[in-house]
Design a protein around this motif. Structure first.
Motif, PDB file in Angstrom:
ATOM      1  N   LEU A 183      42.896  38.126  42.772  1.00 18.12           N
ATOM      2  CA  LEU A 183      43.253  36.728  42.988  1.00 18.12           C
ATOM      3  C   LEU A 183      42.162  35.794  42.480  1.00 18.12           C
ATOM      4  O   LEU A 183      42.439  34.716  41.953  1.00 18.12           O
ATOM      5  N   SER A 184      40.912  36.206  42.615  1.00 16.29           N
ATOM      6  CA  SER A 184      39.797  35.372  42.158  1.00 16.29           C
ATOM      7  C   SER A 184      39.788  35.210  40.642  1.00 16.29           C
ATOM      8  O   SER A 184      39.181  34.268  40.123  1.00 16.29           O
ATOM      9  N   SER A 185      40.466  36.126  39.930  1.00 16.63           N
ATOM     10  CA  SER A 185      40.498  36.051  38.472  1.00 16.63           C
ATOM     11  C   SER A 185      41.475  34.992  37.965  1.00 16.63           C
ATOM     12  O   SER A 185      41.495  34.676  36.777  1.00 16.63           O
ATOM     13  N   ILE A 186      42.287  34.432  38.877  1.00 17.85           N
ATOM     14  CA  ILE A 186      43.263  33.418  38.476  1.00 17.85           C
ATOM     15  C   ILE A 186      42.553  32.084  38.318  1.00 17.85           C
ATOM     16  O   ILE A 186      41.871  31.634  39.250  1.00 17.85           O
ATOM     17  N   PRO A 187      42.699  31.433  37.174  1.00 13.00           N
ATOM     18  CA  PRO A 187      42.095  30.117  37.001  1.00 13.00           C
ATOM     19  C   PRO A 187      42.604  29.144  38.061  1.00 13.00           C
ATOM     20  O   PRO A 187      43.753  29.179  38.465  1.00 13.00           O
ATOM     21  N   SER A 188      41.708  28.319  38.544  1.00  7.86           N
ATOM     22  CA  SER A 188      42.009  27.260  39.513  1.00  7.86           C
ATOM     23  C   SER A 188      42.136  27.742  40.956  1.00  7.86           C
ATOM     24  O   SER A 188      42.343  26.928  41.844  1.00  7.86           O
TER      25      SER A 188
END
Length: 319
Positions: free
Chosen positions: A124-129
């Motif tokens: 989830l942390s890899s998702i921009p924004s």
């Protein structure tokens, strides 16, 4: 010291994307005696995303289902819950598909996202924004602990007095949406539901054993069997789920009690570790098999620590 020997570690799972924490961790650790590890993936489960229900997630995101303007007929949720890497990957797929036509995560900017472990948190942390401050609970390690954490955290977002008559008249605390697989435990909805927090479960993927699993595992066993003599004569099979346990034991010739006893007498070459107590207890209760290691928490670090301690204690960790 750079390890000169490698113990094969067969990870009985599909490799996570965009990176896999288990592969990274086992590639970087070694015993005090200098024995390192060589991770090899052997997928057990076949995951099929439920497109209809993922489309429902997309509809909720587009129409104010999370921290947005309500649209008539759309139920509004105050947060998301994940305990599965596959559910996270399905969710990320929805976001990626909408990225060209929708404002990036505008509907989720203030929405808490609760996760049970570091793998789901990392994806989830890899998702921009997505702000790291939105992703909560990675330290909890299991469903019960996550439910208790949600209970303590989620209620603080709605600090008004929660009088019974208010709760009956209008659900002051919005429900949570729990994206799940078809096989899951119900401990999170039960704990939160008993404390007047509604949890709606939405199945976003189905799971079954891959038809090729036993043949794939046999091929890896043949390959690693030629290389384990120089590292104490052992390799590891890491089990992440009760699904596929029977096929694994059959491939290792550990399903039949007589064959198992013979291996133990001669010195079993393939050691077994489980990601947690659920899978350990499944092996115990259904097959009378006791894994060599059970991770204290469902993380690569905890699993690695358990295996290193076992090898060093048993004299298999090098000199």
């Amino acid at each position: 010291m750079t390890p000169t020997t490698k113990t094969p570690v067969m990870l009985l799972k599909t490799k996570s994307t965009p990176s896999d924490g288990y592969e990274e961790h086992f590639s970087s650790i070694q015993t005090a005696g200098g024995v390192g590890f060589e991770p090899v993936f052997v997928p057990v489960l076949e995951h099929r995303h439920n497109r209809e229900n993922l489309d429902e997630v997309r509809r909720l995101m587009r129409n104010g289902g999370f921290s947005g303007e309500d649209v008539e007929g759309v139920k509004r949720y105050g947060g998301l819950v994940f305990t599965s890497q596959r559910a996270v990957e399905g969710f990320v797929g929805v976001i990626d598909a909408d990225r060209e036509t929708q404002p990036p995560l505008a509907c989720l900017i203030k929405t808490p996202i609760y996760v049970v472990g570091p793998a789901t948190s990392r994806t989830l942390s890899s998702i921009p924004s997505v702000s790291p401050s939105q992703i909560l609970g990675a330290h909890t390690g299991n469903g019960e602990a996550l439910a208790r954490f949600i209970l303590s955290h989620y209620t603080t977002l709605y600090p008004g007095e929660r009088r019974e008559e208010e709760l009956e008249r209008d659900n002051e605390i919005p429900p949570l949406l729990f994206l799940v697989g078809e096989q899951r435990r119900d401990i999170i909805p039960k704990i939160l539901g008993s404390n007047k927090i509604t949890v709606d479960e939405l199945v976003v993927y189905e799971t079954g054993v891959m038809e090729s699993f036993e043949e794939d595992l046999k091929a890896v066993l043949e390959d690693t069997g030629e290389r384990i003599a120089g590292v104490g004569g052992v390799r590891w099979a890491i089990v992440f789920s009760p699904t596929g346990c029977e096929a694994m034991l059959r491939s290792l010739h550990l399903l039949d009690p007589e064959e198992r006893a013979q291996q133990e007498k001669m010195g079993r070459k393939t050691l077994v570790a489980t990601i947690g107590p659920t899978t350990r207890d499944f092996l115990r209760d259904n097959f009378g098999f006791e894994p060599d290691v059970c991770a204290a928490s469902p993380s690569a670090e905890s699993l690695g620590d358990g295996i290193v301690r076992f090898l060093e204690k048993s004299g298999l960790g090098g000199h």
